[in-house]
Scaffold this active site. Structure first.
Site, PDB file in Angstrom:
ATOM      1  N   HIS A 185      41.233  37.610  39.354  1.00 50.77           N
ATOM      2  CA  HIS A 185      41.648  36.328  39.925  1.00 50.77           C
ATOM      3  C   HIS A 185      40.443  35.543  40.432  1.00 50.77           C
ATOM      4  O   HIS A 185      40.327  34.338  40.199  1.00 50.77           O
ATOM      5  CB  HIS A 185      42.613  36.561  41.094  1.00 50.77           C
ATOM      6  N   HIS A 200      41.558  44.262  39.933  1.00 52.90           N
ATOM      7  CA  HIS A 200      42.631  43.287  39.700  1.00 52.90           C
ATOM      8  C   HIS A 200      42.307  41.963  40.390  1.00 52.90           C
ATOM      9  O   HIS A 200      42.381  40.886  39.779  1.00 52.90           O
ATOM     10  CB  HIS A 200      43.957  43.850  40.229  1.00 52.90           C
ATOM     11  N   GLU A 201      41.927  42.049  41.670  1.00 56.80           N
ATOM     12  CA  GLU A 201      41.635  40.829  42.430  1.00 56.80           C
ATOM     13  C   GLU A 201      40.357  40.149  41.952  1.00 56.80           C
ATOM     14  O   GLU A 201      40.234  38.923  42.030  1.00 56.80           O
ATOM     15  CB  GLU A 201      41.546  41.148  43.919  1.00 56.80           C
ATOM     16  N   ASP A 225      52.048  38.357  41.436  1.00 57.08           N
ATOM     17  CA  ASP A 225      51.697  37.493  40.307  1.00 57.08           C
ATOM     18  C   ASP A 225      52.936  37.024  39.560  1.00 57.08           C
ATOM     19  O   ASP A 225      52.995  35.879  39.094  1.00 57.08           O
ATOM     20  CB  ASP A 225      50.761  38.238  39.350  1.00 57.08           C
TER      21      ASP A 225
END
Length: 282
Positions: free
Chosen positions: A47, A43-44, A137
């Protein structure tokens, strides 16, 4: 290779993650802990990759039990469209992870139990991160939306106040549905602390926003907005009208005109933030 080494240097694991991971291991959920760590890391990375694509400077990636926080050396002056893409790049990772895990299940690489377990935690982390609570988020998406409608100072306050109400609603739901879930209460406690701290720091956040605008002399803004202002208004009062992605022009009621560069110079260089707009022309 250097990119991977630099990435590993900025990745940090929050103590709360270790606490919840320890609770999971002690209760026999080692597989779940590894699974959550992998989901959060991917997930990170979404980003991070999006931020690097737009040449944003990422100073730290903090991994948390429900996701993570990518700390950027930017203070609200990058294009809103770029920030929107960077925020959405994290949740979008869950979509391909769901599809990939389904493929592995169909090919017989993973069992049905493992697939369903992964699907559950992947979906929970995705939904949780989209809650409109800061610094998830979803909370950042609220700030993006309010920044389109209001000046930065007001947009930030609305986003944080909305976050507080949503966090209260989530805590109430937890009391009703899962009152004995220690890990959930640890996460709620962390979010409460983060929200209180962010609200108290909102004026400091505004100053960083203004400082970055002042020192970034080469920034080209996509829009220009004109404001009518009284000559008796103080320089510092105009800063509450500053929008993101907008260059500001101020038309004084005595017919004179100034812009944000002169006002920011008066504040940061000349130390005249308490003088009136009319004084700037004298």
């Amino acid at each position: 290779m250097n990119s991977i080494i630099n990435l590993l240097k900025i990745v940090k694991v929050h103590p709360l993650f270790w606490v919840i991971a320890g609770l999971g291991i002690m209760t026999g959920y080692f597989k779940v802990v590894i699974m959550i760590f992998m989901i959060v890391m991917i997930h990170e990375m979404g980003h991070y990759i999006a931020a690097r694509f737009f040449k944003w400077k990422v100073t730290k990636i903090m991994l948390l039990p429900f996701g993570g926080v990518a700390e950027l050396d930017e203070h609200g002056n990058k294009p809103l469209k770029e920030e929107l893409i960077i925020i959405l790049a994290g949740p979008l990772q869950h979509v391909w992870m769901i599809g990939f895990s389904f493929l592995l299940y169909k090919l017989g690489v993973v069992s049905q139990v493992t697939y369903e377990l992964f699907l559950f935690h992947n979906t929970v982390i995705l939904i949780f991160n989209l809650l409109p609570i800061w610094p998830l988020d979803g909370g950042k998406l609220i700030l993006i939306f309010t920044s389109y409608l209001y000046p930065f100072k007001k947009a930030l306050s609305i986003a944080l106040i909305s976050s507080a109400f949503c966090l209260l609603a989530f805590a109430t739901w937890t009391i009703i549905s899962y009152p004995l879930q220690l890990n959930v209460w640890l996460i709620i406690s962390f979010l409460c602390f983060t929200n209180v701290f962010a609200y108290r720091q909102r004026n400091y956040t505004l100053i960083r926003f203004l400082m970055e605008r002042y020192y970034d002399k080469e920034r080209i803004f996509p829009k220009t907005k004109a404001f009518a202002v009284k000559k008796s208004a103080k320089v510092s009062a105009t800063f509450s009208w500053f929008y993101r992605d907008v260059f500001h022009i101020f038309i004084v009621n005595n017919g004179k005109k100034t812009d944000e560069r002169e006002l920011l110079k008066a504040h940061f260089s000349d130390k005249r933030s308490n003088c009136t707009i009319d004084d700037l022309f004298m």
